[in-house]
Design an enzyme around this catalytic site. Structure first.
Site, PDB file in Angstrom:
ATOM      1  CD  GLU A 123      -0.499   7.540  -3.827  1.00 45.64           C
ATOM      2  OE1 GLU A 123       0.603   7.961  -4.225  1.00 45.64           O
ATOM      3  OE2 GLU A 123      -1.296   8.227  -3.135  1.00 45.64           O
ATOM      4  CD1 TRP A 124       2.793  -0.168  -3.735  1.00 47.62           C
ATOM      5  CD2 TRP A 124       1.187  -1.080  -2.483  1.00 47.62           C
ATOM      6  NE1 TRP A 124       3.391  -1.072  -2.901  1.00 47.62           N
ATOM      7  CE2 TRP A 124       2.425  -1.651  -2.120  1.00 47.62           C
ATOM      8  CE3 TRP A 124       0.026  -1.499  -1.837  1.00 47.62           C
ATOM      9  CZ2 TRP A 124       2.534  -2.622  -1.130  1.00 47.62           C
ATOM     10  CZ3 TRP A 124       0.135  -2.463  -0.840  1.00 47.62           C
ATOM     11  CH2 TRP A 124       1.375  -3.019  -0.507  1.00 47.62           C
ATOM     12  CG  LEU A 125       1.198   5.309  -0.304  1.00 45.75           C
ATOM     13  CD1 LEU A 125       0.711   5.951   0.989  1.00 45.75           C
ATOM     14  CD2 LEU A 125       1.645   6.370  -1.292  1.00 45.75           C
ATOM     15  CG  ASP A 149      -6.691   4.470  15.571  1.00 44.87           C
ATOM     16  OD1 ASP A 149      -6.264   4.427  16.743  1.00 44.87           O
ATOM     17  OD2 ASP A 149      -6.813   3.457  14.858  1.00 44.87           O
TER      18      ASP A 149
END
Length: 265
Positions: free
Chosen positions: A78-80, A176
């Site tokens: 998904e592009w955020l 991380d």
């Protein structure tokens, strides 16, 4: 990166591609489809493991990008839309991390090994937390250290049963979590690029503090800390410091030495 096969997967032509800054593990690209959809596409040898980690995090309710597709060495997310961090965003990050840490297992480690670039990260499961931290997070780095520093690290590893709890909550960790792996939106925050395993939740907090100090809003969102965390922080920060030393060279020897000294070894 060849993303042409994705036009068939998503049943739309690819309108544009834009290379993005990535980590040491994968190539990353922004892909826009002709129907207006956008996604982040990663290519790398370990993206299938990353997809499984993101799915595990999503199952806890923690904020992560949705996995849209994974096949072979391609992972579509998904592009955020990213904004500058805000007080509300930091509080959302703290709350999201607490949500992740509230998901606990019975042992420490992860079913799969992972890696940062060419550096393997061992995740063999253990029922004893100090043993896991010594064998999987500290001792593998001994060959990268000068002999005097290696002896000090070995001494610390032997002392871990007195320095760390034997059975802390086996929280699901991001693994991380530095600020580069937190993506902020309008009053929101997502965690990206995980290196998951189960362990003491203080590990993620220590990593987040290694190169900076989260603001008060983060701690308001995360909630109360465990007593004595300050005394354990340097032990947990040693692992990412050793990773940096191995990946980026002797410029990080001073950081490793300072952290060993901070725990009194």
């Amino acid at each position: 990166m060849n993303v042409a096969p994705l036009s068939q997967v998503f049943e739309a032509e690819i309108a544009s591609t834009q290379p993005l800054q990535g980590g040491d593990i994968s190539e990353v690209m922004k892909v826009a489809l002709a129907d207006g959809r956008k996604m982040a596409v990663k290519r790398g040898a370990q993206v299938d493991t990353e997809a499984r980690m993101l799915a595990a995090m999503a199952a806890t309710g923690a904020p992560v990008p949705q996995v849209l597709h994974q096949s072979g060495d391609l992972l579509c997310l998904e592009w955020l839309e990213e904004t500058r961090p805000s007080p509300a965003g930091w509080q959302a990050l703290g709350a999201g991390l607490r949500q992740l840490h509230n998901s606990t297992g019975r042992t420490y480690g992860w079913p799969e090994d992972y890696g940062f670039g060419a550096l393997p990260i061992r995740n063999a499961v253990s029922e004893n937390w100090p043993e896991f931290w010594a064998r999987q997070r500290l001792l593998p780095f001994l060959p990268a250290l000068p002999m005097p520093m290696a002896r000090r690290l070995e001494a610390l590893a032997r002392a871990l049963p007195e320095r760390l709890p034997a059975r802390p909550p086996s929280a699901l960790l991001h693994g991380d979590l530095w600020t580069g792996n937190a993506l902020f939106g309008e009053g929101r925050a997502w965690m990206i690029d995980p290196a998951c395993y189960h362990g003491d939740p203080e590990v993620d907090l220590a990593m987040l503090e290694l190169f900076g100090s989260p603001p008060a809003e983060f701690w308001a969102g995360y909630g109360p800390e465990s007593p004595g965390r300050a005394e354990r922080r340097a032990i947990y920060q040693l692992f990412p410091a050793l990773v940096h030393l191995k990946l980026f060279g002797t410029a990080y020897q001073g950081m490793v030495a300072r952290l060993i000294s901070a725990v009194g070894i």
